[in-house]
Design a protein around this motif. Structure first.
Motif, PDB file in Angstrom:
ATOM      1  N   LEU A 154      45.352   3.631  -7.908  1.00  0.00           N
ATOM      2  CA  LEU A 154      46.431   2.661  -8.110  1.00  0.00           C
ATOM      3  C   LEU A 154      47.228   2.412  -6.831  1.00  0.00           C
ATOM      4  N   TYR A 158      37.009  -0.595 -10.563  1.00  0.00           N
ATOM      5  CA  TYR A 158      38.054  -0.508 -11.587  1.00  0.00           C
ATOM      6  C   TYR A 158      37.569  -1.105 -12.906  1.00  0.00           C
ATOM      7  N   GLY A 162      46.860   4.428 -15.634  1.00  0.00           N
ATOM      8  CA  GLY A 162      47.463   5.693 -15.224  1.00  0.00           C
ATOM      9  C   GLY A 162      47.624   6.681 -16.361  1.00  0.00           C
ATOM     10  N   ARG A 218      48.312  -1.372 -15.162  1.00  0.00           N
ATOM     11  CA  ARG A 218      48.590  -0.198 -14.328  1.00  0.00           C
ATOM     12  C   ARG A 218      49.021   0.976 -15.195  1.00  0.00           C
ATOM     13  N   ALA A 242      45.371  -2.880  -6.378  1.00  0.00           N
ATOM     14  CA  ALA A 242      46.170  -2.636  -7.575  1.00  0.00           C
ATOM     15  C   ALA A 242      47.390  -3.528  -7.649  1.00  0.00           C
TER      16      ALA A 242
END
Length: 532
Positions: free
Chosen positions: A287, A200, A304, A300, A292
């Motif tokens: 996610l 990530y 997204g 987040r 997450a």
């Protein structure tokens, strides 16, 4: 001799760029903190007065806790940052999106001014963000990403057909082996939280570079726009030369620069709807992993919204490029070549006259010239000249009298006209008077049906209704005649009419009877103006 002089010159050139100038200033932490709090991925531009007020509020908050702040107010600091190429001010619609609390942005008119961050400010923010993030710079995820990227580029760079086939066969064999293992019930090892966190972080680094890349492409197009506009206004270069340079710069912008290549790649990605849909699904899958749960809501939401970030950046670049294309089109359409040739000829004639005048003029000779030409005193000019066609009489009308219909007599025309009120009044009075005392047995319809055919046209019914209305004999409910023992019948009766052509037709009309008083009123009405 060492290369220290050349390296020093390159380092100084880098420090002269707005990105490092921002990081090298005394108030760099304050400026970057303001940018971080005011702008976000969802709020890429802010109305000018609103940003001025926000900076004033930030200064007041910091001064209340004793923090050291720069001199000046929000307006002066924003103007200074704009001059330092950290802010860009332009007019247009607001792009304020939802803030961190979910509040909707303000709607502003298109004539207001808005601030947005330049690519230099975005690059500085990205650098500070990467330094402030607590993570390991070296990880298995990053090395794997580098190895995969190098292998992919090496495959594309190698023109050897056999080598490319060998690499493809190797990849197919590895993928087939893994597929067979998973399909045969093999264990599927889920990624650990630490591995997902490292991956990530790498993705965030790559995604965080996109806004700056898009902004650099947008600024490059804007710079090209200003240069071309200046070239057009100067009119010292042919239009074809300016257009050729524009096309060459466009090709170089999209193919020879890193930001241009990033834009082209994103543009190809945007064209593939299936790939975008898969990308959105992959982001949601990442996610959904347990790691997450440790992310902040802002992180987040930002992760997204990667697809939205790509679309927004491409829209901004295309808007700039469309504005440049519009400028070129308007100049080409409105450029008057004939006018340019006339001006060039006039200047050439003036130059010849100057050469002739300088042969006899002295060093101190002057020519009196008006700054603005005076009004031309010319007589009235005819706007239209004599046209013989305008005085030619029109052609004679054709004689079509033989096609005229037969002339109607006065009696025939009266048959086609309205009701004969006078004759109808006299007929009613004579008929009701001849029947003696009228006890309500004889109705107007009875009298009508006994008249001659020329008084029984359908239109005469309207005349009868008009006469009955004038003596107030229509619409009574019988109460008015109750005093004399006479009550009107509200039933209908048939009127047998005869048209002028001899055909007949029957109409159902409310039955109306006249009392003696109403008959007298009708007779008096019939007397007209000569009655006492």
């Amino acid at each position: 001799m060492s290369d220290i002089a050349g390296e020093l010159a390159r380092v100084r050139e880098a420090f002269d760029k707005p990105t490092l100038r921002l990081l090298d200033r005394k108030w760099a932490p304050f400026v970057l903190a303001v940018f971080k709090c005011s702008f976000s991925r969802d709020r890429r531009s802010i109305q000018a007065e609103r940003l001025h007020a926000q900076v004033d509020a930030y200064l007041a908050d910091l001064r209340t806790i004793g923090a050291d702040t720069p001199n000046g107010n929000g307006r002066s600091l924003c103007v200074q940052w704009m001059n330092d190429q950290w802010l860009y001010r332009d007019t247009g619609d607001s792009e304020d999106g939802a803030d961190e609390n979910g509040a909707a942005g303000e709607n502003s008119s298109a004539t207001e001014e808005f601030y947005s961050l330049t690519s230099h400010a975005l690059e500085a923010l990205s650098l500070v963000e990467s330094l402030a993030r607590d993570r390991a710079l070296l990880s298995e995820s990053r090395l794997t990403m580098i190895v995969d990227a190098v292998r992919h580029r090496a495959t594309q760079a190698n023109p050897d057909r056999d080598e490319r086939v060998r690499r493809l066969d190797q990849q197919i064999a590895e993928l087939q082996s893994e597929r067979d293992r998973v399909a045969g019930g093999g264990e599927i090892a889920a990624a650990s939280v630490e591995d997902m966190r490292e991956g990530y972080a790498n993705l965030i680094d790559l995604i965080g570079q996109l806004p700056g890349d898009f902004k650099r492409v947008e600024e490059s197009v804007a710079t090209m726009h200003r240069q071309i506009v200046n070239d057009f206004r100067a009119e010292d270069r042919p239009v074809g030369e300016v257009l050729d340079e524009y096309l060459a710069k466009t090709d170089a912008l999209m193919s020879l620069t890193a930001e241009g290549r990033a834009f082209e790649g994103a543009f190809e990605l945007l064209r593939d709807d299936a790939l975008l849909l898969d990308l959105k699904g992959d982001l949601e899958t990442i996610l959904s992993h347990p790691f997450a749960a440790q992310l902040k809501p802002v992180e987040r939401r930002s992760f997204g919204a990667t697809v939205t970030l790509i679309r927004s950046g491409i829209d901004d670049v295309l808007t700039q490029r469309n504005g440049l294309t519009t400028t070129l089109r308007e100049h080409i359409v409105n450029h008057d070549i004939v006018k340019d040739r006339e001006l060039e000829g006039l200047l050439r004639d003036i130059n010849k006259e100057l050469v002739t005048w300088m042969q006899t003029a002295g060093p101190q000779s002057r020519v009196r010239a008006e700054i603005m030409p005076g009004n031309l005193d010319a007589p009235h000019l005819r706007e239209r000249f004599y046209d013989p066609e305008s005085h030619v009489p029109p052609a004679a009308l054709a004689d079509v009298s033989q096609h005229a219909p037969e002339v109607l007599s006065l009696g025939e025309m009266r048959k086609q006209g309205g009701p004969q009120l006078l004759e109808m009044r006299e007929a009613l009075v004579d008929a009701l008077g001849a029947s003696g005392a009228n006890n309500g047995d004889t109705s107007i319809g009875d009298v009508f049906n006994s008249l001659a055919p020329e008084l029984r046209r359908p239109v005469e019914i309207l005349g009868l209704m008009q006469l009955a209305t004038q003596i107030d004999a229509v619409g009574h409910d019988g109460a008015a005649g109750a005093a004399d023992g006479h009550t009107k019948n509200t039933s209908t009766e048939q009127y047998m009419t005869v048209r002028p052509d001899g055909t007949t037709r029957t109409f159902q009309v409310p039955r109306i009877t006249l009392s003696d008083d109403e008959t007298a009123a009708l007779a008096a009405l019939n007397s007209g103006a000569n009655s006492d």
